[in-house]
Design an enzyme around this catalytic site. Sequence first.
Site, PDB file in Angstrom:
ATOM      1  N   GLU A 107       1.018  -0.960   0.071  1.00  0.00           N
ATOM      2  CA  GLU A 107      -0.035  -0.008  -0.118  1.00  0.00           C
ATOM      3  C   GLU A 107       0.813   1.559   0.059  1.00  0.00           C
ATOM      4  OE1 GLU A 107      -3.736   1.402   0.023  1.00  0.00           O
ATOM      5  OE2 GLU A 107      -2.990  -0.411  -1.272  1.00  0.00           O
ATOM      6  N   ASP A 108       2.105   0.899   0.823  1.00  0.00           N
ATOM      7  CA  ASP A 108       2.726   2.144   1.001  1.00  0.00           C
ATOM      8  C   ASP A 108       3.691   3.260   0.443  1.00  0.00           C
ATOM      9  OD1 ASP A 108       0.600   2.755   2.449  1.00  0.00           O
ATOM     10  OD2 ASP A 108       1.080   2.828   5.036  1.00  0.00           O
TER      11      ASP A 108
END
Length: 733
Positions: A107-108
Amino acid sequence: MTAPNPDKLLSRAASSECAATVSSECVSSQTDVFFAPLAQHLSEYLDDQSVEDIRKAFEFGAHAHAGQTRKSGEPYISHPIAVAHILADLRMDKDTIIAAILHDVVEDTEVAHDQIVSLFGQEVAHLVDGVSKLEQIHFKSKAEAQAANFRKMVMAMVEDVRVILIKLSDRLHNMRTLGVMRPDKRRRIARETLDIYTPIANRLGLNAIRHELEDLGFAALHPTRYRVINESVRRARGNRKEIVHEVEQRFANRLAEEGVQAEVAAREKRSYSIYRKMVQKRLPFREVFDVFAVRILVDRVDECYRALGVVHNLYKPLPGRFKDYIAIPKANGYQSLHTILFGPHGIPLEVQIRTVEMHQFAESGIAAHWLYKAEGDRGAATQARAREWLRDLLEIQQKAGNPQEFLESVKVDLFPDEVYVFTPMGEIIELPRGATAIDFAYAIHTDVGNSCVACKINRRLAPVSTQLESGQTIEVITAEGAEPNPNWLSFVVTAKARTNIRNYLKQLKDAEAIKLGRRLLDKVLAAENRKLEDIDRDQLNALLREYRHDDFTDLLRELGLGNRMAPIVARLLTAKPEPCVEREGNCTPPMTISGTEGLVVTFAKCCHPVPGDKVAGFLSNGRGIVVHRQGCTNARDAGHHPERWLPLQWDDQAAGDYQAQLVVHANNIRGGLARIASAVSQAGSDIDDVRFDDRDVNLTIITITVRVKDRNHLARVMRRIKQASNVVRVTRN
Ligand code: MN
């Protein structure tokens, strides 16, 4: 080796200076600060090799998150590590711990899915993907029904129960550190936690996590009420300390006298459950709280019932309040004996009696499986029960007695029959599995379905036939004057879509049939120099009565659909026999077809007529005119229905694509079909269908259905095919 000074390391690793730089020194100091305690925790139940594998994941994650900080200013890696700790409390397996450490990595950060597969394996990557997928959906609505649907959506998106365990642990840590958020965000997250995640934790039997989530959510959502209730609990607790102690003592002593090994503990009512009871039952605090609760834990099931006898002997039970959840477990697998006694001073006394194992299961639910797996034999019963319970709980349709590995059984489709998708406004729509954007459009509104021309799935244009997946956001693009496409019937799955499309097509067909009926009747009348307008009213009405038609339109439709014959109707209307209109007569000029008549003019599948062919029409019951080539065997056989045949000719402007069938004899060579296909496409045509009939090793007979504009076009296609080196012969079917 001297142990590193934790304080110094902590301050260094936690400083934003360190977090902002990507140095290996920082990562290694983080290893000591963050990983060492986790390694300790994990070594309580995992072997050294597993812990070592997890260390690699930690280093990988620490590098990936290097430079990122949480809102609190701590290095980001502190969060996944905290999540791993929560899962280690549940004694989760190695892959789950690794996935927890990596759960925000895809995700990040830049780290790609493939990298995780190659470093940590498919299983871990799958878990990480599952968590990321859940991360991407957001709950917007406040309505209770929507919350229920959202919960189902979450469950439907999960293919492995461990993904939910990671997600819940992630949420738990975020709730524990909620204080740094803005008040509005804090409330939103707390609301979502109470609406979505605590019920899921409850369904999975994860009581410890559920209770903590509830209390944290309650505190964040209603800080004042939370404080007041906690304050009241504290005060009330002080008042009755002695009574509680007395009860505990009496239970413990008597159980010991009876030879039952037991652990007796007064149970605190949690603030959120007190609050909820106050709201739901409209009770004042005193009445909700003034119940003593005691839990008795024993080793064996038979001791549960003996302990029950002991407590019933000490205090009188309240009639009708005894519940045996050991014999009949709750839907989420919970087992225990519950009874209510008249305690000292007449205060009701709630008593729960269960085995240590049942208690463990009550606290950690599904996760208890991993705990007991590590302990050999004892786990077998739990495992069997967990599997059984999963089957009920998750509404799995499989038959019992399937001796699969437990891991296999957690990887199940929790909602095999449904998908849950969002409207652009965030509303959740439940559809059957396999549903497409068209089904979605009709689920929104019939008009939306009828005028749908395209759709966007997660903001990207996609074919309307795309099967939807849970969690997607679907936007239907409509256009004024758009019409349902008959092809949709081949892929829609909902009754609503099917019925609406059919209705629409029926209306369309009716309209076209009426038009065709009028033309057919006009034609016949014109042949004898008469017009529809000249027809005698009375005669017409008499005919309608005789045929039991409501009106003239009704009659025209029946003519167009081929259920009535125009020459016969014309004869009855004009009341004089007209042999001229018979097929032999040839005095009627043939009717013209242009290919744009729609559903009431179709082209026979036996001979595939194309513009330019000599054709004849057969009025087929309910289907209107079916166009055949004049040489067609079926056309020649028509002797027994001469009245149903009518002469046709093509309009000069005949439009559209027509199917024609070619039989190609070709030598069997590698890439032979490709040559034929390319010849077809060079001639500006498309192949709709191909069938093979291998005569022998050398020769193949291929039947191809191509799409052409007319006879000339077809001739061009055939010439092209003939030029292919492997083709021996081409004929039209
Ligand atoms: Mn997270």
